[in-house]
Each structure stands twice: as C-alpha cells, then as structure tokens.
Design a protein around this motif. Structure first.
Motif, PDB file in Angstrom:
ATOM      1  N   GLN A 110     -46.505 -61.660   6.802  1.00 57.97           N
ATOM      2  CA  GLN A 110     -46.198 -62.784   5.906  1.00 57.97           C
ATOM      3  C   GLN A 110     -45.032 -63.616   6.434  1.00 57.97           C
ATOM      4  N   LEU A 111     -45.252 -64.226   7.593  1.00 60.55           N
ATOM      5  CA  LEU A 111     -44.227 -65.031   8.244  1.00 60.55           C
ATOM      6  C   LEU A 111     -44.384 -66.501   7.886  1.00 60.55           C
ATOM      7  N   GLY A 112     -43.262 -67.168   7.730  1.00 59.45           N
ATOM      8  CA  GLY A 112     -43.272 -68.605   7.491  1.00 59.45           C
ATOM      9  C   GLY A 112     -43.478 -69.353   8.799  1.00 59.45           C
ATOM     10  N   ASP A 113     -43.678 -70.655   8.710  1.00 61.39           N
ATOM     11  CA  ASP A 113     -43.962 -71.470   9.894  1.00 61.39           C
ATOM     12  C   ASP A 113     -42.842 -71.418  10.928  1.00 61.39           C
ATOM     13  N   VAL A 114     -41.600 -71.467  10.476  1.00 64.87           N
ATOM     14  CA  VAL A 114     -40.474 -71.465  11.412  1.00 64.87           C
ATOM     15  C   VAL A 114     -40.410 -70.135  12.156  1.00 64.87           C
ATOM     16  N   MET A 115     -40.671 -69.048  11.460  1.00 62.23           N
ATOM     17  CA  MET A 115     -40.632 -67.736  12.106  1.00 62.23           C
ATOM     18  C   MET A 115     -41.809 -67.566  13.071  1.00 62.23           C
ATOM     19  N   LYS A 116     -42.953 -68.122  12.735  1.00 59.38           N
ATOM     20  CA  LYS A 116     -44.103 -68.079  13.654  1.00 59.38           C
ATOM     21  C   LYS A 116     -43.768 -68.830  14.939  1.00 59.38           C
ATOM     22  N   GLU A 117     -43.136 -69.971  14.776  1.00 57.13           N
ATOM     23  CA  GLU A 117     -42.738 -70.757  15.943  1.00 57.13           C
ATOM     24  C   GLU A 117     -41.704 -69.995  16.773  1.00 57.13           C
ATOM     25  N   SER A 118     -40.791 -69.304  16.113  1.00 60.31           N
ATOM     26  CA  SER A 118     -39.791 -68.497  16.825  1.00 60.31           C
ATOM     27  C   SER A 118     -40.467 -67.416  17.660  1.00 60.31           C
ATOM     28  N   ALA A 119     -41.525 -66.812  17.131  1.00 58.93           N
ATOM     29  CA  ALA A 119     -42.250 -65.773  17.869  1.00 58.93           C
ATOM     30  C   ALA A 119     -42.927 -66.364  19.102  1.00 58.93           C
ATOM     31  N   GLN A 120     -43.515 -67.537  18.958  1.00 59.73           N
ATOM     32  CA  GLN A 120     -44.171 -68.178  20.103  1.00 59.73           C
ATOM     33  C   GLN A 120     -43.146 -68.547  21.176  1.00 59.73           C
ATOM     34  N   ILE A 121     -42.012 -69.056  20.747  1.00 61.58           N
ATOM     35  CA  ILE A 121     -40.948 -69.410  21.696  1.00 61.58           C
ATOM     36  C   ILE A 121     -40.409 -68.152  22.373  1.00 61.58           C
ATOM     37  N   ALA A 122     -40.244 -67.074  21.607  1.00 55.88           N
ATOM     38  CA  ALA A 122     -39.742 -65.815  22.174  1.00 55.88           C
ATOM     39  C   ALA A 122     -40.684 -65.303  23.257  1.00 55.88           C
ATOM     40  N   LEU A 123     -41.989 -65.337  22.996  1.00 54.95           N
ATOM     41  CA  LEU A 123     -42.953 -64.872  23.995  1.00 54.95           C
ATOM     42  C   LEU A 123     -42.928 -65.775  25.228  1.00 54.95           C
ATOM     43  N   SER A 124     -42.853 -67.073  25.028  1.00 56.31           N
ATOM     44  CA  SER A 124     -42.767 -68.000  26.167  1.00 56.31           C
ATOM     45  C   SER A 124     -41.516 -67.727  26.991  1.00 56.31           C
ATOM     46  N   TYR A 125     -40.416 -67.473  26.313  1.00 53.26           N
ATOM     47  CA  TYR A 125     -39.158 -67.197  27.001  1.00 53.26           C
ATOM     48  C   TYR A 125     -39.260 -65.908  27.821  1.00 53.26           C
ATOM     49  N   VAL A 126     -39.829 -64.873  27.218  1.00 49.47           N
ATOM     50  CA  VAL A 126     -39.972 -63.603  27.936  1.00 49.47           C
ATOM     51  C   VAL A 126     -40.910 -63.779  29.131  1.00 49.47           C
ATOM     52  N   ARG A 127     -41.990 -64.528  28.953  1.00 47.20           N
ATOM     53  CA  ARG A 127     -42.915 -64.766  30.072  1.00 47.20           C
ATOM     54  C   ARG A 127     -42.211 -65.502  31.213  1.00 47.20           C
ATOM     55  N   SER A 128     -41.410 -66.499  30.880  1.00 44.93           N
ATOM     56  CA  SER A 128     -40.766 -67.293  31.935  1.00 44.93           C
ATOM     57  C   SER A 128     -39.581 -66.574  32.579  1.00 44.93           C
ATOM     58  N   HIS A 129     -39.043 -65.553  31.922  1.00 51.11           N
ATOM     59  CA  HIS A 129     -37.904 -64.804  32.469  1.00 51.11           C
ATOM     60  C   HIS A 129     -38.242 -63.330  32.702  1.00 51.11           C
ATOM     61  N   ALA A 130     -39.517 -63.024  32.815  1.00 46.57           N
ATOM     62  CA  ALA A 130     -39.950 -61.626  32.940  1.00 46.57           C
ATOM     63  C   ALA A 130     -39.255 -60.912  34.095  1.00 46.57           C
ATOM     64  N   GLY A 131     -39.146 -61.569  35.224  1.00 50.85           N
ATOM     65  CA  GLY A 131     -38.503 -60.957  36.390  1.00 50.85           C
ATOM     66  C   GLY A 131     -37.058 -60.579  36.124  1.00 50.85           C
ATOM     67  N   GLN A 132     -36.342 -61.431  35.423  1.00 48.38           N
ATOM     68  CA  GLN A 132     -34.936 -61.151  35.107  1.00 48.38           C
ATOM     69  C   GLN A 132     -34.801 -59.968  34.150  1.00 48.38           C
ATOM     70  N   PHE A 133     -35.803 -59.780  33.296  1.00 52.66           N
ATOM     71  CA  PHE A 133     -35.760 -58.677  32.330  1.00 52.66           C
ATOM     72  C   PHE A 133     -36.346 -57.385  32.894  1.00 52.66           C
ATOM     73  N   GLY A 134     -36.907 -57.451  34.097  1.00 55.04           N
ATOM     74  CA  GLY A 134     -37.535 -56.266  34.673  1.00 55.04           C
ATOM     75  C   GLY A 134     -38.888 -55.959  34.046  1.00 55.04           C
ATOM     76  N   VAL A 135     -39.532 -56.991  33.520  1.00 58.04           N
ATOM     77  CA  VAL A 135     -40.838 -56.830  32.878  1.00 58.04           C
ATOM     78  C   VAL A 135     -41.916 -57.288  33.854  1.00 58.04           C
ATOM     79  N   ASP A 136     -42.950 -56.478  34.011  1.00 59.44           N
ATOM     80  CA  ASP A 136     -44.080 -56.853  34.856  1.00 59.44           C
ATOM     81  C   ASP A 136     -44.820 -58.005  34.171  1.00 59.44           C
ATOM     82  N   PRO A 137     -44.891 -59.180  34.807  1.00 58.54           N
ATOM     83  CA  PRO A 137     -45.527 -60.338  34.168  1.00 58.54           C
ATOM     84  C   PRO A 137     -46.977 -60.100  33.747  1.00 58.54           C
ATOM     85  N   THR A 138     -47.690 -59.218  34.448  1.00 57.27           N
ATOM     86  CA  THR A 138     -49.087 -58.968  34.067  1.00 57.27           C
ATOM     87  C   THR A 138     -49.176 -58.256  32.715  1.00 57.27           C
TER      88      THR A 138
END
Length: 169
Positions: A110-138
């Motif tokens: 039961q997330l509001g629109d702003v929180m849904k957008e925050s989740a999308q931005i968070a995933l985009s951020y993690v995808r674009s910085h995966a190497g810095q976080f030590g996360v396998d991009p695949t």
C-alpha cells in the motif's frame, strides 16, 4: 522500589509517544497495584521486568529490529505517524533467472505515488552504481520485488529512497 530495567521496559515495550504522558500513566498504574498489594501484605516491594506483565499485561509494542534486519534484503527506515514516529521495514528480493535488459520492479505494501517513485529511483540508482556497491549487475536483470510490510497502513513520502537503496544492496 522499581528497577531501572523495569522503567526501560515500560518505555520501550508499553509506550510509543514522543512525550512522557503515557509513561507516567503506566507507572502510576503499576504503583497503584503495588500499593494495593502492600496494604494487604506490608513489607518491602521491588518491581522488576518480569513483574510488569502482571501489572500492565503483555507488552503493546515489541522490538523486532534485530530479528528483522538480520535477513539480507531487509533495511529499516523511519516513518512519521500520529504518535510521533515508528520504524519502517523495507524488504527487497530478486526472483527468477536473469534476463538482460528485462528486469522489472514489483512494489507491494500500500505505497503512495511518491514512495513508488522513490523505489523506482532507488533501483535505477543501484543499477547505475552496482560496481561501486559490489553488486553483480546481472543480478538486477531479474524481477525485483520491494515490499513494505504493514499493508493496512498507507505509506508515502520521499525519504524512504535511501532505505530502499540499502535494502536492494
């Protein structure tokens, strides 16, 4: 006498407010019950943590942060509530085999629109910085599920984005 441990337990497990009004009420309730017992059986009285259930009933609030966050993919944030605030848990996980370029995001809780957008931005951020976080991009090319428990409570606001990044990483 009431022990410091009992006072801390009242504050942690029986109250959830920014002030001390409810704490004072509960302390008065305990002292009234002890006074009644002392009237029937005079003598020294010590109130400790185990005694509180008898005086106040079971705890209204139970701390669960340690158990919840010990699991990978769970992070804690803070939420504003009518009682001041609360801890908000955000759970993230990946499902299915990696499909390059086809990763999706599923949001529940039961997330509001702003929180849904925050989740999308968070995933985009993690995808674009995966190497810095030590996360396998695949890993991020899977279906990503972000869940915010307490589904009956509406949740909204931009501040959960950092917590979502933490849960995803």
């Amino acid at each position: 006498m009431i022990t410091e441990a009992a006072l801390r337990k009242i504050a942690a497990d029986y109250t959830r407010e920014p002030g001390v009004r409810q704490f004072e009420r509960l302390l008065a309730k305990v002292l009234r019950k002890v006074t009644t017992k002392l009237a029937a059986d005079p003598g020294p009285a010590t109130i400790d943590e185990p005694d509180l259930v008898g005086y106040l009933g079971r705890p209204r609030f139970t701390p669960e942060a340690a158990e919840r966050t010990a699991v990978p993919g769970v992070a804690t944030g803070l939420a504003v509530t009518g009682l001041g605030g609360d801890v908000l848990y955000i759970e993230a996980g990946a499902a299915g085999p990696p499909r390059p370029g086809e990763g999706s995001l599923q949001l529940t809780g039961q997330l509001g629109d702003v929180m849904k957008e925050s989740a999308q931005i968070a995933l985009s951020y993690v995808r674009s910085h995966a190497g810095q976080f030590g996360v396998d991009p695949t890993t991020l090319d899977r279906s990503i599920h972000v869940h915010v428990p307490a589904g009956a409570v509406p949740k909204d606001g931009p501040s959960a984005g950092v917590t979502m990044v933490t849960a995803l990483v």
